[in-house]
Design a protein around this motif. Structure first.
Motif, PDB file in Angstrom:
ATOM      1  N   ILE A  49      37.202  15.679  34.996  1.00  0.00           N
ATOM      2  CA  ILE A  49      35.983  16.014  35.671  1.00  0.00           C
ATOM      3  C   ILE A  49      35.389  17.490  35.163  1.00  0.00           C
ATOM      4  CG2 ILE A  49      34.771  16.651  37.719  1.00  0.00           C
ATOM      5  CD1 ILE A  49      36.666  15.091  39.459  1.00  0.00           C
ATOM      6  N   PHE A  82      40.943  16.268  38.277  1.00  0.00           N
ATOM      7  CA  PHE A  82      39.832  17.143  38.184  1.00  0.00           C
ATOM      8  C   PHE A  82      39.918  18.021  36.838  1.00  0.00           C
ATOM      9  CE2 PHE A  82      37.354  21.272  39.255  1.00  0.00           C
ATOM     10  CZ  PHE A  82      36.216  20.513  40.193  1.00  0.00           C
ATOM     11  N   HIS A 100      26.746  18.567  42.849  1.00  0.00           N
ATOM     12  CA  HIS A 100      27.882  17.883  43.233  1.00  0.00           C
ATOM     13  C   HIS A 100      28.348  17.649  44.357  1.00  0.00           C
ATOM     14  CE1 HIS A 100      27.985  18.356  38.613  1.00  0.00           C
ATOM     15  NE2 HIS A 100      27.735  19.816  38.952  1.00  0.00           N
ATOM     16  N   LYS A 119      32.979   7.698  39.623  1.00  0.00           N
ATOM     17  CA  LYS A 119      31.698   8.589  39.795  1.00  0.00           C
ATOM     18  C   LYS A 119      30.458   7.774  40.097  1.00  0.00           C
ATOM     19  CE  LYS A 119      28.866  12.352  37.411  1.00  0.00           C
ATOM     20  NZ  LYS A 119      27.824  11.651  37.137  1.00  0.00           N
ATOM     21  N   GLN A 155      33.218  17.516  31.962  1.00  0.00           N
ATOM     22  CA  GLN A 155      32.145  16.719  31.904  1.00  0.00           C
ATOM     23  C   GLN A 155      30.830  17.749  32.796  1.00  0.00           C
ATOM     24  OE1 GLN A 155      32.095  12.370  33.019  1.00  0.00           O
ATOM     25  NE2 GLN A 155      34.179  12.674  33.042  1.00  0.00           N
ATOM     26  N   MET A 210      38.087  11.215  44.091  1.00  0.00           N
ATOM     27  CA  MET A 210      39.352  11.386  43.584  1.00  0.00           C
ATOM     28  C   MET A 210      40.453  10.853  44.405  1.00  0.00           C
ATOM     29  SD  MET A 210      38.693  15.150  41.872  1.00  0.00           S
ATOM     30  CE  MET A 210      37.643  15.571  43.204  1.00  0.00           C
ATOM     31  N   PHE A 251      32.296  16.528  45.724  1.00  0.00           N
ATOM     32  CA  PHE A 251      33.614  16.162  45.277  1.00  0.00           C
ATOM     33  C   PHE A 251      34.464  15.636  46.473  1.00  0.00           C
ATOM     34  CE2 PHE A 251      32.554  19.963  42.463  1.00  0.00           C
ATOM     35  CZ  PHE A 251      32.441  19.204  41.580  1.00  0.00           C
ATOM     36  N   SER A 309      29.766   2.153  38.159  1.00  0.00           N
ATOM     37  CA  SER A 309      30.306   3.362  38.377  1.00  0.00           C
ATOM     38  C   SER A 309      31.214   3.897  37.144  1.00  0.00           C
ATOM     39  CB  SER A 309      31.189   3.553  39.610  1.00  0.00           C
ATOM     40  OG  SER A 309      32.321   2.484  39.776  1.00  0.00           O
ATOM     41  N   ILE A 318      37.133   7.840  36.538  1.00  0.00           N
ATOM     42  CA  ILE A 318      37.857   9.157  36.428  1.00  0.00           C
ATOM     43  C   ILE A 318      39.292   8.592  36.391  1.00  0.00           C
ATOM     44  CG2 ILE A 318      38.566  11.172  37.663  1.00  0.00           C
ATOM     45  CD1 ILE A 318      35.837  10.928  39.232  1.00  0.00           C
ATOM     46  N   ASN A 375      25.829  11.935  41.300  1.00  0.00           N
ATOM     47  CA  ASN A 375      26.617  13.249  41.581  1.00  0.00           C
ATOM     48  C   ASN A 375      27.796  13.356  42.352  1.00  0.00           C
ATOM     49  OD1 ASN A 375      25.019  12.837  43.919  1.00  0.00           O
ATOM     50  ND2 ASN A 375      24.473  15.032  44.110  1.00  0.00           N
ATOM     51  N   TRP A 394      31.722  12.639  42.818  1.00  0.00           N
ATOM     52  CA  TRP A 394      32.912  12.369  42.237  1.00  0.00           C
ATOM     53  C   TRP A 394      33.939  12.257  43.271  1.00  0.00           C
ATOM     54  CZ3 TRP A 394      32.633  13.683  36.610  1.00  0.00           C
ATOM     55  CH2 TRP A 394      31.437  14.551  36.404  1.00  0.00           C
TER      56      TRP A 394
END
Length: 238
Positions: free
Chosen positions: A161, A157, A63, A139, A164, A146, A65, A125, A128, A142, A144
Motif C-alpha cells: 500500500i 500496508f 484514503h 482496493k 502506491q 486488509m 484503510f 477491485s 493487495i 480510495n 484499502w
C-alpha cells in the motif's frame, strides 16, 4: 495534505477480547509518510454497519484503510459489505484463487469451500498481496481492505500500500516536559497556538511519582517553526 480514516472491524475488538494494534500501526505509518489520520472507528461484524461507514468515509477522506473480516468464516463479512457499498458483484478472482491454490497445495492442505471464500472479491477491485498466508486484500477506489491479523496487515500496508500512495510533506515533531499542571499552563498554550497557526500544539498531563507535569508536543511541516516554538516554550516555563 491527504487525510485518511481507519476502520477496524471485529466483534473481538469491541468485546475487549482482542487488543486493536492495527489502527495504531497505520496511524504511525501515515504520520511518517505525511498523511493525516482524522478518524478511527471500530465497528462490529455487521454488513449494514460496515456498508454505512464505508459509504460515508469514502466520500469524506482521500484514503480509507480497513482491517478485519476478510477471512474464511461465517462472521467474516467485510468483503461482501464493501462490494454492496460500491454496488459491485462478488466474483471469483482468478489470481486470488491461483495464490490460494499454490499456498495450500504446498502445505498439503485442502482448499475447501470455506477457504475458497477468500478468492471471491468485488468486481474490478485490485489485489493487495499477502506474502504471509496468501489470502489477498483488495482496493476499490480510495478504500484499502486488509487482513485483521496484525502481522499480515502490517506486511500488506508497508509492502503493497505505501508504495502506491502519494506521500505528503514530512511532519516534524518535538516534545518537551513542563513541570507544571496542565490547567496552569493552558491559557499560555492557547495563546501560543493562536500565534503559530501553522503548527499544532498538544498537551498531555503526566504524574511521575509525586511530580505533576505536562508533556507538550509540537508538530509542523516546517522544521524551523517547530524548533522556534520549542525554544520559546522552554524560555516561557524556565
Amino acid at each position: 495534505m491527504s487525510e485518511a480514516a481507519i476502520i477496524v472491524i471485529g466483534n473481538e475488538i469491541l468485546s475487549g477480547r482482542t487488543l486493536d494494534r492495527n489502527s495504531n500501526f497505520i496511524a504511525k505509518r501515515c504520520f511518517e509518510i505525511g498523511i493525516k489520520v482524522s478518524t478511527i472507528i471500530v465497528i462490529a461484524d455487521i454488513k449494514k454497519e460496515i456498508q454505512k461507514a464505508v459509504i460515508k468515509l469514502a466520500k469524506l477522506y482521500d484514503h480509507v484503510f480497513i482491517t478485519g473480516g476478510i477471512g474464511p468464516t461465517h462472521d467474516d463479512v467485510t468483503t461482501e459489505a464493501i462490494a454492496s457499498a460500491f454496488k459491485r458483484k462478488l466474483i471469483l478472482n482468478k489470481k486470488a484463487k491461483e495464490l490460494l491454490e499454490k499456498y495450500y497445495d504446498k502445505r498439503n492442505i485442502e482448499l475447501n469451500e470455506s477457504r475458497m471464500k477468500m478468492a471471491y472479491l468485488p468486481s474490478n477491485s485490485k489485489l493487495i498481496y499477502n506474502p504471509i498466508s496468501a489470502a489477498p486484500g483488495f482496493k476499490i477506489k480510495n478504500v484499502w481492505v486488509m487482513a485483521g491479523v496484525p502481522s499480515i496487515m502490517q506486511e500488506m500496508f508497508t509492502s503493497f500500500i505505501e508504495p502506491q500512495i502519494k506521500k505528503g510533506k514530512k511532519i516534524y515533531t518535538r516534545n518537551i516536559d513542563i513541570f507544571e499542571p496542565e490547567g496552569d499552563i493552558a491559557k499560555k498554550l492557547e495563546l501560543l497556538q493562536k500565534k503559530f497557526s501553522k503548527a499544532e500544539l498538544g498537551s498531555y498531563p503526566f504524574i511521575r511519582g509525586e511530580t505533576v507535569g505536562t508533556n507538550i508536543v509540537i508538530k509542523s511541516r516546517q522544521k524551523v517553526l517547530v524548533n522556534k516554538i520549542y525554544f520559546k516554550i522552554k524560555l516561557m516555563f524556565q
